[in-house]
Scaffold this motif. Structure first.
Motif, PDB file in Angstrom:
ATOM      1  N   UNK A 149       0.792  -1.227   0.000  1.00  0.00           N
ATOM      2  CA  UNK A 149       0.000   0.000   0.000  1.00  0.00           C
ATOM      3  C   UNK A 149       0.826   1.279   0.000  1.00  0.00           C
ATOM      4  N   UNK A 150       1.871   1.349   0.830  1.00  0.00           N
ATOM      5  CA  UNK A 150       2.601   2.611   0.979  1.00  0.00           C
ATOM      6  C   UNK A 150       4.074   2.349   1.238  1.00  0.00           C
ATOM      7  N   UNK A 151       4.929   3.067   0.537  1.00  0.00           N
ATOM      8  CA  UNK A 151       6.366   2.998   0.765  1.00  0.00           C
ATOM      9  C   UNK A 151       6.915   4.382   1.068  1.00  0.00           C
ATOM     10  N   UNK A 152       7.683   4.502   2.156  1.00  0.00           N
ATOM     11  CA  UNK A 152       8.326   5.763   2.542  1.00  0.00           C
ATOM     12  C   UNK A 152       9.827   5.545   2.503  1.00  0.00           C
ATOM     13  N   UNK A 153      10.537   6.372   1.746  1.00  0.00           N
ATOM     14  CA  UNK A 153      11.968   6.162   1.546  1.00  0.00           C
ATOM     15  C   UNK A 153      12.735   7.448   1.808  1.00  0.00           C
ATOM     16  N   UNK A 154      13.766   7.365   2.622  1.00  0.00           N
ATOM     17  CA  UNK A 154      14.686   8.475   2.845  1.00  0.00           C
ATOM     18  C   UNK A 154      16.058   8.037   2.358  1.00  0.00           C
ATOM     19  N   UNK A 155      16.581   8.731   1.352  1.00  0.00           N
ATOM     20  CA  UNK A 155      17.843   8.346   0.709  1.00  0.00           C
ATOM     21  C   UNK A 155      18.824   9.510   0.773  1.00  0.00           C
ATOM     22  N   UNK A 156      19.560   9.679   1.873  1.00  0.00           N
ATOM     23  CA  UNK A 156      20.543  10.759   1.941  1.00  0.00           C
ATOM     24  C   UNK A 156      21.706  10.494   0.995  1.00  0.00           C
ATOM     25  N   UNK A 157      22.481  11.522   0.730  1.00  0.00           N
ATOM     26  CA  UNK A 157      23.591  11.411  -0.201  1.00  0.00           C
ATOM     27  C   UNK A 157      23.267  12.120  -1.502  1.00  0.00           C
ATOM     28  N   UNK A 158      24.229  12.183  -2.390  1.00  0.00           N
ATOM     29  CA  UNK A 158      24.030  12.870  -3.663  1.00  0.00           C
ATOM     30  C   UNK A 158      23.498  11.952  -4.733  1.00  0.00           C
ATOM     31  N   UNK A 159      24.363  11.639  -5.693  1.00  0.00           N
ATOM     32  CA  UNK A 159      23.942  10.832  -6.839  1.00  0.00           C
ATOM     33  C   UNK A 159      23.600   9.409  -6.406  1.00  0.00           C
ATOM     34  N   UNK A 160      22.563   8.837  -7.022  1.00  0.00           N
ATOM     35  CA  UNK A 160      22.239   7.429  -6.802  1.00  0.00           C
ATOM     36  C   UNK A 160      23.251   6.572  -7.575  1.00  0.00           C
ATOM     37  N   UNK A 161      23.664   5.422  -7.038  1.00  0.00           N
ATOM     38  CA  UNK A 161      24.569   4.524  -7.782  1.00  0.00           C
ATOM     39  C   UNK A 161      23.948   4.125  -9.112  1.00  0.00           C
ATOM     40  N   UNK A 162      24.634   4.439 -10.203  1.00  0.00           N
ATOM     41  CA  UNK A 162      24.060   4.226 -11.536  1.00  0.00           C
ATOM     42  C   UNK A 162      23.697   2.761 -11.762  1.00  0.00           C
ATOM     43  N   UNK A 163      24.526   1.842 -11.264  1.00  0.00           N
ATOM     44  CA  UNK A 163      24.274   0.420 -11.503  1.00  0.00           C
ATOM     45  C   UNK A 163      22.986  -0.053 -10.844  1.00  0.00           C
ATOM     46  N   UNK A 164      22.536   0.640  -9.791  1.00  0.00           N
ATOM     47  CA  UNK A 164      21.342   0.216  -9.071  1.00  0.00           C
ATOM     48  C   UNK A 164      20.058   0.836  -9.618  1.00  0.00           C
ATOM     49  N   UNK A 165      20.187   1.881 -10.434  1.00  0.00           N
ATOM     50  CA  UNK A 165      18.992   2.609 -10.867  1.00  0.00           C
ATOM     51  C   UNK A 165      18.024   1.769 -11.700  1.00  0.00           C
ATOM     52  N   UNK A 166      18.480   0.962 -12.678  1.00  0.00           N
ATOM     53  CA  UNK A 166      17.503   0.160 -13.441  1.00  0.00           C
ATOM     54  C   UNK A 166      16.698  -0.789 -12.568  1.00  0.00           C
ATOM     55  N   UNK A 167      17.379  -1.460 -11.617  1.00  0.00           N
ATOM     56  CA  UNK A 167      16.674  -2.387 -10.739  1.00  0.00           C
ATOM     57  C   UNK A 167      15.712  -1.632  -9.827  1.00  0.00           C
ATOM     58  N   UNK A 168      16.135  -0.461  -9.336  1.00  0.00           N
ATOM     59  CA  UNK A 168      15.259   0.349  -8.482  1.00  0.00           C
ATOM     60  C   UNK A 168      14.034   0.816  -9.255  1.00  0.00           C
ATOM     61  N   UNK A 169      14.239   1.211 -10.508  1.00  0.00           N
ATOM     62  CA  UNK A 169      13.117   1.667 -11.330  1.00  0.00           C
ATOM     63  C   UNK A 169      12.143   0.530 -11.599  1.00  0.00           C
TER      64      UNK A 169
END
Length: 351
Positions: free
Chosen positions: A156-176
């Motif tokens: 139903x609901x996801x809350x995410x706090x992601x401190x730091x600058x750029x997201x790791x590029x290798x993880x972005x496709x899987x996260x998307x």
């Protein structure tokens, strides 16, 4: 019915196929004995199996379980995670029900027909229906597997706090891909980034895409801690500075505290027009909206702005509504504050 269409969106729900017997429809929608045994063996391994550990003779059964949705592939570590059979039974039941009242009684039998798999899932070591306290995971693959399991169970609901600058590029496709599945099931997502995320192209692309899918992503200029909360019932937080281990928090009072912290931070955070950033512009307002925004940032009221610009209050209200959408602002005060900050960043005077 093709094996890749168990959800009722393909041939299985086609009225032209209504002449098939009930047994034929259900047999085509359920895993065969080999697939069932493979699923049970995955549960015995803790609900996750590496692709390299799958016997070549089980390749067809593995493909069948993936098609049915009982196993979800994890791209990053080439493994598969088991999914609660109840969710699969719900999807298959919806497809069968769509074929008409003739199959309604059989659709109601699906939980019973998957009873052996459900009982095995409940008995698997990774299952914990009445969680309490905190447990720790010291392996990054296990952490990803647990997050996937939570995203299936708490939808139903996801809350995410992601401190730091750029997201790791290798993880972005899987996260998307994970976000697309979660939002596609009707869940809602809110995410916090640090302001530096706006300066990284891949992160901006990712944020723009998940925003298009329905996620809301804001930036928070004060320090905050990393967390991931599902349905306000379970949280995942780092247990080591480098992210190599995580704490799974299932104590209701502790999770409630983390949710309260997130909500306070969310109110302080600033909305961002990620699509405009991806297009190479910090703003995508029309000249009239831009003018209204500048005056609003100076503290002028809607009525005064209308008088100064020679516009009706209704027109000014429409411009403000559009600006609030662009800046993800919940109140006029928040909008004025965020536009004042935007003006300061771009060197505009009068802000």
């Amino acid at each position: 019915m093709t094996t890749g269409e168990p959800t009722g969106t393909g041939n299985s729900a086609d009225p032209g196929r209504a002449g098939r017997t009930t047994a034929e429809v259900l047999n085509a929608a359920l895993p065969d004995e080999v697939a069932r045994e493979l699923y049970l063996s995955v549960l015995r391994e803790g609900g996750r199996i590496r692709a390299a550990d799958v016997d070549g003779r089980d390749a067809v059964a593995l493909e069948r379980l993936v098609e049915l949705g009982l196993l979800v592939p994890q791209v990053l570590d080439a493994s598969y995670s088991a999914v609660d059979p109840r969710a699969v039974a719900d999807r298959i039941g919806a497809g069968v029900r769509s074929m008409g009242a003739r199959l309604m009684a059989e659709a109601e039998r699906l939980p019973e027909l998957m009873g052996d798999l459900t009982r095995a899932y409940d008995a698997a070591p990774c299952r914990n229906d009445r969680p309490a306290g905190v447990r720790y995971l010291a392996d990054t693959e296990e952490i990803r597997h647990e997050i996937e399991r939570f995203s299936q169970k708490y939808r139903n609901e996801g809350l995410t706090a992601q401190p730091g600058g750029a997201r790791p590029v290798a993880l972005l496709p899987d996260s998307l891909d994970r976000a697309r599945r979660y939002l596609g099931r009707g869940g809602s997502m809110r995410t916090l980034y640090e302001p530096a995320a706006r300066l990284d192209g891949p992160t901006v692309d990712y944020a723009a895409e998940v925003t298009r899918l329905g996620c809301v992503v804001r930036v928070l200029a004060v320090p905050f801690k990393r967390m991931l909360v599902f349905d306000r019932l379970v949280a995942v937080i780092p247990a080591a500075a480098n992210g190599s281990s995580a704490a799974i928090v299932e104590d209701p009072a502790t999770v409630a505290f983390l949710v309260d912290v997130f909500e306070q931070q969310w109110q302080q955070a600033e909305g961002v027009n990620w699509a405009a950033l991806r297009a190479g512009s910090a703003e995508s307002a029309s000249p009239a909206q831009d003018h209204v925004g500048r005056l609003l940032a100076q503290g002028l009221t809607q009525r005064v702005i209308a008088s100064r610009l020679g516009l009706s209050e209704r027109t000014v209200a429409a411009h403000i509504a559009r600006l609030r959408e662009m800046y993800d602002a919940e109140t006029l005060f928040q909008l004025g504050w965020q536009m004042r900050g935007a003006g300061a960043r771009t060197g505009e005077s009068g802000a």
